[in-house]
Design a protein around this motif. Structure first.
Motif, PDB file in Angstrom:
ATOM      1  N   ASP A  43       0.808  -1.224   0.000  1.00  0.00           N
ATOM      2  CA  ASP A  43       0.000   0.000   0.000  1.00  0.00           C
ATOM      3  C   ASP A  43       0.839   1.271   0.000  1.00  0.00           C
ATOM      4  N   GLY A  62      -4.407  -4.747  -3.776  1.00  0.00           N
ATOM      5  CA  GLY A  62      -5.402  -3.746  -4.164  1.00  0.00           C
ATOM      6  C   GLY A  62      -4.656  -2.526  -4.654  1.00  0.00           C
ATOM      7  N   HIS A  63      -4.665  -2.300  -5.960  1.00  0.00           N
ATOM      8  CA  HIS A  63      -3.938  -1.168  -6.526  1.00  0.00           C
ATOM      9  C   HIS A  63      -4.927  -0.104  -6.984  1.00  0.00           C
ATOM     10  N   SER A 114      -7.656  -1.347   0.481  1.00  0.00           N
ATOM     11  CA  SER A 114      -8.473  -1.298  -0.739  1.00  0.00           C
ATOM     12  C   SER A 114      -9.019  -2.676  -1.102  1.00  0.00           C
ATOM     13  N   ARG A 125      -5.920   0.808   8.173  1.00  0.00           N
ATOM     14  CA  ARG A 125      -4.491   0.454   8.217  1.00  0.00           C
ATOM     15  C   ARG A 125      -3.859   1.008   9.481  1.00  0.00           C
TER      16      ARG A 125
END
Ligand code: IMP
Ligand code: MG
Length: 437
Positions: free
Chosen positions: A13, A40-41, A299, A305
């Motif tokens: 991330d 998750g981009h 994401s 986070r």
């Protein structure tokens, strides 16, 4: 011709999505080499926001060839869902997407085992994304895994499913105490997936070789981050693949000499999702401010986070493990409102000062960061387009991180938008930017 690996330097991330998206302009081929739809981009193009989990971010660029290497694990349902979502939004894919026949398939039992074993771990849980990633890699290494090529061969698929289910159903019944799986139904479902996926099958190693021979630029898109690497991360709180730059060679099928440059992506502070040690983690309002300012929510899973200050021990370690030729510093703008910023320069452990990553995971878990405190710039950095445009204290902060990370920051990102970027050096350029001492 040049080839570049983009890899997360922290716990994932770091903002790889945005940087890969920018660099794809210079690339002909974009290839992922590790992990699966645990990634998750996030990519913002104009007013559009995309979150990609499995398909390389390059797919959003017309004409770019995108590949999934053998080092990844593939959930056919997630893959088809992502394809459908892209199609719905008008992203034309055609023949631009290729998948290695050797990629391992995430089967329904992998997801169940992932979730059930997390429950059984209790306090020792890893905090996985629950996507079946770890158990799929377990079967790969146990040599019982089902690969994409197997989905395209009725006899092999039937035999492998039967063999696997004999063991998995025993575990379901006797350990998890849950209902078992019907082999015939699993077979029918996955045979269908095989038919749907067959048109995408291609030899990715050969694609890379051919691209190199044609003098094309190749971008290797890392997922997760160095500290989540199964061999070099904060084991056992890691993912189950080789997220580091070295993973690109095995995860695609190419020699190290096929790689020209390695760009590490590093955030101006640190975040981590899931359990495990995190020396610079903040449990106070400052941590909250970082989370809010940086929208630090997973994401993939939506989990908040964990947030903390920049850790130069992690940065130096990451540089050593990956052999960065440069770094891209992301989310500098999130620090804009802070009047005071801390940077970990080392750790204190059992009365000793450590400058390097401790070899033992116990020491890493108990390490107490030693901080250098600097004054914040308290001005917006979003409008800066060159290094000189940054407020003087922001420049000092960048220089300090650069110096302590022992690597040149080739890119500085000050916002999610494409234009909120300072490009100091093209990472595709040859030569080592690293100032390793
Ligand atoms: P798994 O990859 O689902 O097995 O999860 C193992 C650990 O890696 C957990 O702490 C996850 O939160 C973390 N993880 C996996 N993928 C990502 C990612 O793309 N970004 C950040 N953390 C991740
Ligand atoms: Mg991510």
């Amino acid at each position: 011709m040049s080839s570049l690996i983009v890899v997360g330097a922290q716990w994932g991330d770091e903002g790889k999505g945005k940087v890969v998206d920018l660099l794809t302009d210079h690339a002909n081929v974009v290839i992922r080499y590790a992990g699966g739809h645990n990634a998750g981009h996030t990519i913002i193009t104009g007013s559009e926001k995309y979150i990609l989990h499995l398909i390389p971010s390059g797919i959003l660029h017309r004409g770019k060839l995108c590949c999934l290497g053998n080092g990844m694990v593939l959930d056919p349902e997630a893959f088809l869902k992502e394809l459908k979502a892209l199609d719905k939004r008008g992203v034309k894919i055609g023949k631009r997407l290729k998948v290695s026949p050797d990629i391992h398939i995430i089967m329904p039992y992998h997801k169940t085992i992932d979730l059930e074993s997390e429950k059984l771990r209790g306090k020792r849980k890893i905090g996985t994304t629950g996507r079946g990633i770890g158990p799929a890699y377990v079967d790969k290494v146990a040599r019982t895994g089902i690969r994409l090529a197997d989905l395209c061969d009725r006899k092999v698929l039937k035999d492998k499913i039967e063999h696997n289910l004999a063991e998995k159903n025993f575990i379901y019944k006797n350990i998890y105490k849950i209902g078992t799986l019907d082999g015939a139904a699993v077979y029918r479902r996955f045979l269908k997936f095989g038919r749907l996926l067959e048109p995408y099958v291609a030899d990715i190693s050969k694609i890379v070789d051919d691209a190199r021979k044609k003098g094309q630029n190749i971008l290797f898109e890392g997922a997760q981050g160095t500290m989540l690497d199964v061999d070099h991360g904060s084991y056992p709180f890691v993912t189950s693949s080789n997220a580091i730059a070295g993973g690109a060679c095995t995860g695609i099928g190419m020699g190290p000499t096929a790689v020209d440059s390695v760009l590490g992506i590093i955030k101006a502070y640190t975040t981590r999702v899931g359990e495990g040690p995190f020396p610079t983690e903040l449990h106070d309002d400052v941590g909250e401010q970082l989370r809010d300012g940086g929208s630090e929510y997973g994401s993939t899973t939506g989990r908040p986070r964990r947030c903390g200050w920049f850790d130069t021990v992690v940065a130096r370690y990451s540089n050593r493990i990956n052999g960065f030729t440069g770094l891209a510093l992301t989310k500098l703008d999130v620090l804009d409102p802070f009047s005071e910023i801390k940077v970990a320069t080392g750790y204190r452990y059992k009365g000793k000062l450590l400058k390097e990553m401790p070899a033992s995971s116990e020491a890493f878990s108990e390490a107490v960061p030693v901080y250098r405190t600097v004054k914040g710039w308290e001005k917006s950095t979003c409008e800066a387009r060159t290094f000189k445009d940054l407020p003087p204290r922001a420049r000092d902060y960048v220089r300090l991180l650069e110096d302590l990370s022992e690597c040149k920051f080739q890119i500085i990102s000050t916002g999610a938008r494409r234009d909120e970027t300072i490009l100091r050096e093209n990472p595709f350029g040859k030569g080592r930017g690293s100032r390793r001492r």
